[in-house]
Design an enzyme around this catalytic site. Structure first.
Site, PDB file in Angstrom:
ATOM      1  N   HIS A 157       0.835  -1.227   0.000  1.00 59.22           N
ATOM      2  CA  HIS A 157       0.000   0.000   0.000  1.00 59.22           C
ATOM      3  C   HIS A 157       0.862   1.267   0.000  1.00 59.22           C
ATOM      4  O   HIS A 157       0.436   2.302   0.492  1.00 59.22           O
ATOM      5  CB  HIS A 157      -0.942   0.045   1.205  1.00 59.22           C
ATOM      6  CG  HIS A 157      -1.700  -1.225   1.435  1.00 59.22           C
ATOM      7  ND1 HIS A 157      -2.971  -1.438   0.955  1.00 59.22           N
ATOM      8  CD2 HIS A 157      -1.340  -2.359   2.081  1.00 59.22           C
ATOM      9  CE1 HIS A 157      -3.378  -2.649   1.315  1.00 59.22           C
ATOM     10  NE2 HIS A 157      -2.402  -3.233   1.989  1.00 59.22           N
ATOM     11  N   SER A 278      15.218  21.647 -16.247  1.00 55.98           N
ATOM     12  CA  SER A 278      14.052  22.478 -16.518  1.00 55.98           C
ATOM     13  C   SER A 278      14.518  23.729 -17.236  1.00 55.98           C
ATOM     14  O   SER A 278      15.617  24.212 -16.993  1.00 55.98           O
ATOM     15  CB  SER A 278      13.381  22.843 -15.203  1.00 55.98           C
ATOM     16  OG  SER A 278      12.612  24.013 -15.354  1.00 55.98           O
TER      17      SER A 278
END
Ligand code: ARG
Length: 463
Positions: A157, A278
């Site tokens: 999970h 970026s």
């Protein structure tokens, strides 16, 4: 304007817009080498059963060889008026060797021809993919071997669950890609079937020898039903299913690479050479390669769905819709190969932050199961011990401590069965090494799994 083979039946020339709309040459020119090799075998078979003479076959084969070399040199001229690669080559052959070229298409149709070309293409590419998967799996096994001392939290999970060896985690991917390999090998059996000689759909009146053609082209099997032979694309669907499952694996791996390389996790550092920056934020180093692989999984699933949808309502036998199979097939082949190759190159260069991985196993009560198992060895039932440790976790969490940080007195307050030796089972090393059940993460198991994987890889042959 190029003459069409069907011109006899038509009162009008094909409209240029129809030529452009129906043409597949931009896509299927990729099949040229298979088309030519298939035609050469067809000629040899026609001569073998005396449908054409050996001299005629020789001329045709020579011409086909010349066209192959011309295409390899990039000198072949393509024209949408000639629709597809089959008509291009036949037309060029006519220019090359004259009227005898018109005999090449005896006892065959483009319907069985395109089925043959597609199968020859896919058999080669499936073999390439199997070899690439072997190279990728070799990387996983090497990484597992080099990092046997690296302990990390295992997750369920996406919550820390129990400590495992990083090598064990890496070998999980080895297993996934091994199953992919096995699936491709199995699909190859059904790809590797020779359809030529089924002609348009019903077979042919000529005394052809399909098994002879199959032997020349190294097909172990000949397709049995002529209608099925020209209308079957199951072999592509199977390939695309295998490719989609492999892409699920790549997508899951990518998701982990992306998460693990984030500042939040910090488990790994992706190599600079495989990252991008970026255009605005100078600090950024982005995991574009895994992101693109994750994204490309969607493309390959799309390819599978395109072909499923294409085929699902087609009446037997060949329908022109089927020309649309190739863009999907080629795209899936190229995408999957690119993903295997980029991961094979990138994985060995990933930096593993051993200390951070280890630290992550020491917080979050990853030893709760082991404390419960300890109580079982002292005589408690597992359900009781589960509830008892649950209380201990609640208590420790309130005091902002981990289980192994509790004092022996605190420990004993949860059960009188607890003694000093409890602390021995709560370390990550102990938790791992005591999981010796077959397939578990204990070091000795993982070492044996690495050995077994190495053995399998060294014995693996490409079918
Ligand atoms: N270009 C066609 C395809 O890719 C070849 C078969 C054409 N057959 C026909 N009857 N028009 O499917």
């Amino acid at each position: 304007m190029i003459e069409k083979p069907w011109e006899g039946r038509f009162a009008e020339k094909t409209d240029r817009s129809v030529e452009l709309f129906t043409s597949s040459i931009d896509v299927d020119k990729r099949l040229y080498a298979f088309d030519i090799d298939g035609s050469i075998a067809h000629c040899q078979m026609l001569a073998h059963v005396s449908i054409i003479t050996h001299e005629e076959a020789e001329k045709l084969i020579e011409g086909l060889g010349a066209i192959k070399r011309e295409t390899q040199r990039g000198k072949f001229l393509f024209d949408h008026g000639l629709e597809d690669i089959h008509m291009h080559i036949e037309n060029r052959l006519f220019q090359e060797v004259g009227k005898v070229a018109q005999k090449l298409h005896t006892a065959r149709s483009r319907n069985d021809q395109v089925a043959l070309d597609s199968r020859m293409f896919l058999r080669e590419e499936t073999r390439n993919i199997i070899r690439l998967l072997d190279a990728l799996n070799t990387v996983f096994v090497s990484l597992a071997e080099e990092n046997l001392d690296v302990i990390m939290p295992g997750y369920t999970h996406l919550q820390r669950a129990q400590p495992v060896l990083l090598s064990h985690h890496l070998l999980a991917y080895y297993e996934m890609f091994s199953r992919d390999r096995a699936r491709f090998c199995d699909a190859l059996k059904r790809i590797n079937v020779m359809p030529l000689g089924s002609a348009a759909l019903a077979g042919t009146t000529y005394p052809i020898d399909r098994h002879y053609t199959a032997a020349l082209l190294q097909f172990p099997e000949v397709s049995v039903n002529s209608i099925d032979s020209v209308s079957d694309r199951d072999f592509m669907l199977e390939f695309l299913s295998c490719a989609s499952i492999a892409m699920v694996h790549f997508s899951r791996l990518s998701e982990e690479m992306i998460l693990w390389s984030s500042t939040e996790f910090g488990f790994i550092g992706l190599p600079d050479a495989f990252s991008t920056g970026s255009s605005i934020m100078p600090q950024k180093k982005n995991p574009d390669v895994p992101e693109l692989v994750r994204g490309k999984s969607g493309r390959v699933f799309g390819d599978l769905f395109a072909l499923l949808t294409l085929m699902k309502s087609l009446p037997l036998a060949y329908n022109r819709d089927m020309q649309e199979d190739k863009p999907a097939l080629f795209d899936a082949v190229d995408t999957l190969k690119a993903c295997i190759e980029i991961y094979t190159a990138m994985l060995p260069k990933i930096k593993i932050n051993k200390e951070i991985l280890y630290q992550a196993t020491t917080t979050g009560f990853l030893n709760a199961t082991d404390m419960a198992d300890y109580l079982v060895t002292k005589g408690m039932t597992f359900r009781e011990s589960h509830s008892c440790v649950g209380k201990a976790v609640g208590y420790a969490s309130n005091c902002k401590k981990e289980l192994h940080e509790l004092t022996i007195e605190e420990m004993k307050s949860f059960s009188t069965l607890i003694a000093e030796d409890i602390f021995g089972v709560l370390t990550p090393e102990q938790m791992i090494n005591r999981r010796t059940s077959f397939g578990g993460t204990a070091g000795e198991n993982v070492k044996a799994a690495i050995q077994a994987a190495r053995q399998r890889l060294s014995e693996s042959v490409c079918p």
